[in-house]
Design an enzyme around this catalytic site. Structure first.
Site, PDB file in Angstrom:
ATOM      1  N   CYS A 274     -45.916  -0.289  24.266  1.00  0.00           N
ATOM      2  CA  CYS A 274     -47.189  -0.512  24.975  1.00  0.00           C
ATOM      3  C   CYS A 274     -48.355   0.210  24.317  1.00  0.00           C
ATOM      4  CB  CYS A 274     -47.066  -0.069  26.425  1.00  0.00           C
ATOM      5  SG  CYS A 274     -45.642  -0.762  27.249  1.00  0.00           S
TER       6      CYS A 274
ATOM      7  N   HIS B 161     -54.133   0.710  29.096  1.00  0.00           N
ATOM      8  CA  HIS B 161     -52.950  -0.159  29.142  1.00  0.00           C
ATOM      9  C   HIS B 161     -52.703  -0.530  30.598  1.00  0.00           C
ATOM     10  CE1 HIS B 161     -49.048  -1.786  28.926  1.00  0.00           C
ATOM     11  NE2 HIS B 161     -48.422  -0.720  29.394  1.00  0.00           N
TER      12      HIS B 161
ATOM     13  N   ASN C  92     -47.702  -6.400  33.315  1.00  0.00           N
ATOM     14  CA  ASN C  92     -47.670  -5.516  32.148  1.00  0.00           C
ATOM     15  C   ASN C  92     -47.265  -6.342  30.925  1.00  0.00           C
ATOM     16  OD1 ASN C  92     -47.008  -3.654  30.182  1.00  0.00           O
ATOM     17  ND2 ASN C  92     -45.975  -2.247  31.580  1.00  0.00           N
TER      18      ASN C  92
HETATM   19  O1  UT7 Z   1     -45.850  -0.107  30.103  1.00  0.00           O
HETATM   20  C1  UT7 Z   1     -45.390   1.196  30.226  1.00  0.00           C
HETATM   21  C2  UT7 Z   1     -44.105   1.231  30.856  1.00  0.00           C
HETATM   22  N1  UT7 Z   1     -43.979   1.139  32.254  1.00  0.00           N
HETATM   23  C3  UT7 Z   1     -44.724   1.767  33.176  1.00  0.00           C
HETATM   24  O2  UT7 Z   1     -45.768   2.294  32.967  1.00  0.00           O
HETATM   25  C4  UT7 Z   1     -44.166   1.812  34.564  1.00  0.00           C
HETATM   26  C5  UT7 Z   1     -44.462   3.110  35.249  1.00  0.00           C
HETATM   27  N2  UT7 Z   1     -43.818   3.199  36.526  1.00  0.00           N
HETATM   28  C6  UT7 Z   1     -44.204   2.449  37.586  1.00  0.00           C
HETATM   29  O3  UT7 Z   1     -45.106   1.635  37.483  1.00  0.00           O
HETATM   30  C7  UT7 Z   1     -43.507   2.679  38.907  1.00  0.00           C
HETATM   31  O4  UT7 Z   1     -42.654   3.794  38.794  1.00  0.00           O
HETATM   32  C8  UT7 Z   1     -42.710   1.449  39.394  1.00  0.00           C
HETATM   33  C9  UT7 Z   1     -43.647   0.365  39.834  1.00  0.00           C
HETATM   34  C10 UT7 Z   1     -41.797   0.956  38.291  1.00  0.00           C
HETATM   35  C11 UT7 Z   1     -41.843   1.834  40.592  1.00  0.00           C
HETATM   36  O5  UT7 Z   1     -42.657   2.350  41.627  1.00  0.00           O
HETATM   37  P1  UT7 Z   1     -42.223   3.701  42.359  1.00  0.00           P
HETATM   38  O6  UT7 Z   1     -43.214   3.949  43.419  1.00  0.00           O
HETATM   39  O7  UT7 Z   1     -42.071   4.764  41.316  1.00  0.00           O
HETATM   40  O8  UT7 Z   1     -40.867   3.315  43.027  1.00  0.00           O
HETATM   41  P2  UT7 Z   1     -39.429   3.982  42.815  1.00  0.00           P
HETATM   42  O9  UT7 Z   1     -38.869   3.687  41.469  1.00  0.00           O
HETATM   43  O10 UT7 Z   1     -39.490   5.406  43.253  1.00  0.00           O
HETATM   44  O11 UT7 Z   1     -38.586   3.203  43.893  1.00  0.00           O
HETATM   45  C12 UT7 Z   1     -38.835   3.365  45.295  1.00  0.00           C
HETATM   46  C13 UT7 Z   1     -37.933   2.402  46.033  1.00  0.00           C
HETATM   47  C14 UT7 Z   1     -36.487   2.422  45.544  1.00  0.00           C
HETATM   48  O12 UT7 Z   1     -35.656   2.205  46.671  1.00  0.00           O
HETATM   49  P3  UT7 Z   1     -34.893   3.437  47.334  1.00  0.00           P
HETATM   50  O13 UT7 Z   1     -34.031   4.041  46.260  1.00  0.00           O
HETATM   51  O14 UT7 Z   1     -35.967   4.372  47.805  1.00  0.00           O
HETATM   52  O15 UT7 Z   1     -34.146   2.789  48.451  1.00  0.00           O
HETATM   53  C15 UT7 Z   1     -36.399   1.225  44.642  1.00  0.00           C
HETATM   54  O16 UT7 Z   1     -35.100   0.693  44.547  1.00  0.00           O
HETATM   55  O17 UT7 Z   1     -38.414   1.076  45.795  1.00  0.00           O
HETATM   56  C16 UT7 Z   1     -37.317   0.271  45.345  1.00  0.00           C
HETATM   57  N3  UT7 Z   1     -37.840  -0.775  44.488  1.00  0.00           N
HETATM   58  C17 UT7 Z   1     -38.241  -1.942  44.969  1.00  0.00           C
HETATM   59  N4  UT7 Z   1     -38.312  -2.428  46.209  1.00  0.00           N
HETATM   60  C18 UT7 Z   1     -38.787  -3.663  46.356  1.00  0.00           C
HETATM   61  C19 UT7 Z   1     -37.963  -0.752  43.142  1.00  0.00           C
HETATM   62  N5  UT7 Z   1     -38.469  -1.925  42.738  1.00  0.00           N
HETATM   63  C20 UT7 Z   1     -38.641  -2.680  43.833  1.00  0.00           C
HETATM   64  C21 UT7 Z   1     -39.124  -3.968  44.062  1.00  0.00           C
HETATM   65  N6  UT7 Z   1     -39.184  -4.426  45.332  1.00  0.00           N
HETATM   66  N7  UT7 Z   1     -39.550  -4.754  43.061  1.00  0.00           N
END
Ligand code: UT7
Length: 304
Positions: A91, A231, A261
């Site tokens: 990225c 980005h 993204n």
């Molecule tokens: O391009 C550069 C590379 N990527 C990035 O910059 C991504 C950076 N990270 C992010 O954007 C965020 O961390 C995410 C959007 C990927 C995730 O958001 P988050 O607020 O950090 O969520 P999390 O990973 O802490 O997950 C919270 C909960 C989890 O469930 P439990 O374990 O609390 O029951 C996940 O399994 O949300 C769940 N979850 C979802 N739920 C519904 C993860 N993805 C999804 C989804 N729909 N698509």
């Protein structure tokens, strides 16, 4: 559609990421996207392919190990004078490539450069994995840089990497095995795996570090900046930038709600939209800031 494929909801995706739509390339190669973007960029600038000294293609999703996407673009454009190579910084690709162009210009090794960023991330996204499939989209964007004697153009660059965190965003290629014993049936995990929280924390720390660094090196304050073009990964990361510098949302360009993204393509996609909408004006100071796989990060300060 995604809500039928994985356990997710539009509400979760929009609230946690800001993404509403993404584009998917069907039966299109990364090179095809790159060539289209490159042709548009050349047509917009009026620069001919024969003037190009260097082509850098950024991609995390090349069609082949060799030839490179850059060489495919060079062939299609008939840019015979250009050296051509791919740059792997995920990225951060556009920001890294701009730094390389700046170095070529400063060394007197090039006067005209084409940077093309193209991604078909849908080919490595596992559409049964809700933690990644809602985030990524396909796309391509390109920019032409030309050396000038004036003090405008690329003013400062800052690049960084933390390879020790590389596994936080992992897409493997060839399997590791004994080449003499290799089986033709080896299963390859071609999908992208991401520790979203770790990448998020990395971005929240390194993006301000990169912006601060180019500002300090250039002796410019944030108040003098017309645009920050980050980005496009997550609206909450962009909010971190706004809060840290007290920026109004209008000073930070955002279009991730429509494309998701798109990795290296995200910044040039923003620039193309900004140019088409008359938002880029001569004399403006702009910061591009990127972060992602590697893990890599960096920022560029330019005056257009
Ligand atoms: O391009 C550069 C590379 N990527 C990035 O910059 C991504 C950076 N990270 C992010 O954007 C965020 O961390 C995410 C959007 C990927 C995730 O958001 P988050 O607020 O950090 O969520 P999390 O990973 O802490 O997950 C919270 C909960 C989890 O469930 P439990 O374990 O609390 O029951 C996940 O399994 O949300 C769940 N979850 C979802 N739920 C519904 C993860 N993805 C999804 C989804 N729909 N698509």
């Amino acid at each position: 559609m995604l809500t039928k494929m994985v356990d997710t909801s539009d509400e979760w995706i929009v609230q946690r990421t800001g993404i509403r739509e993404r584009r998917i390339a069907v039966n299109q190669t990364t090179a095809e996207l790159a060539i289209t973007a490159a042709k548009h960029a050349l047509a917009d600038t009026g620069i001919t392919a024969q003037e190009i000294d260097i082509i850098i293609a950024c991609t995390a999703t090349p069609d082949s190990y060799t030839p490179s996407i850059a060489c495919r673009v060079q062939a299609e454009l008939q840019a015979q004078r250009a050296v051509a190579f791919d740059l792997s910084a995920a990225c951060s690709g556009f920001v890294y490539a701009t730094d390389v162009v700046d170095s070529y210009f400063r060394a007197g090794k090039a006067k005209t450069a084409l940077v093309v960023c193209a991604e078909t991330l849908s080919r490595i996204v596992d559409y049964t994995d809700r933690t990644v499939c809602c985030l990524f989209g396909d796309g391509a964007g390109a920019a032409v840089y030309q050396w000038s004697e004036t003090k405008d153009g690329i003013l400062q660059t800052f690049m960084g990497a933390d390879g020790s965190r590389g596994d936080a965003l992992l897409a493997t290629a060839l399997p590791v095995e004994d080449p003499l014993e290799q089986s033709r049936n080896t299963e390859v995990d071609r999908f992208l795996h991401m520790n979203g929280k770790e990448v998020f924390r990395f971005a929240a720390r390194t993006v301000p570090e990169a912006i601060d660094c180019v500002l300090k090196q250039a002796g410019v304050t944030i108040d003098e900046i017309d645009w920050i073009v980050p980005h496009q990964a997550n609206l909450r990361i962009i909010d971190v930038i706004c809060r840290r510098y007290g920026l109004a949302p209008e000073q930070v360009y955002v279009n991730l709600e429509r494309y998701g993204n798109t990795s290296s393509a995200s910044i040039p996609l923003c620039l193309d939209e900004m140019r088409r909408n008359g938002l880029l004006l001569a004399g403006q100071l702009i910061i591009f800031v990127g972060f992602g796989g590697g893990l890599t990060y960096g920022a560029v300060l330019i005056r257009i």
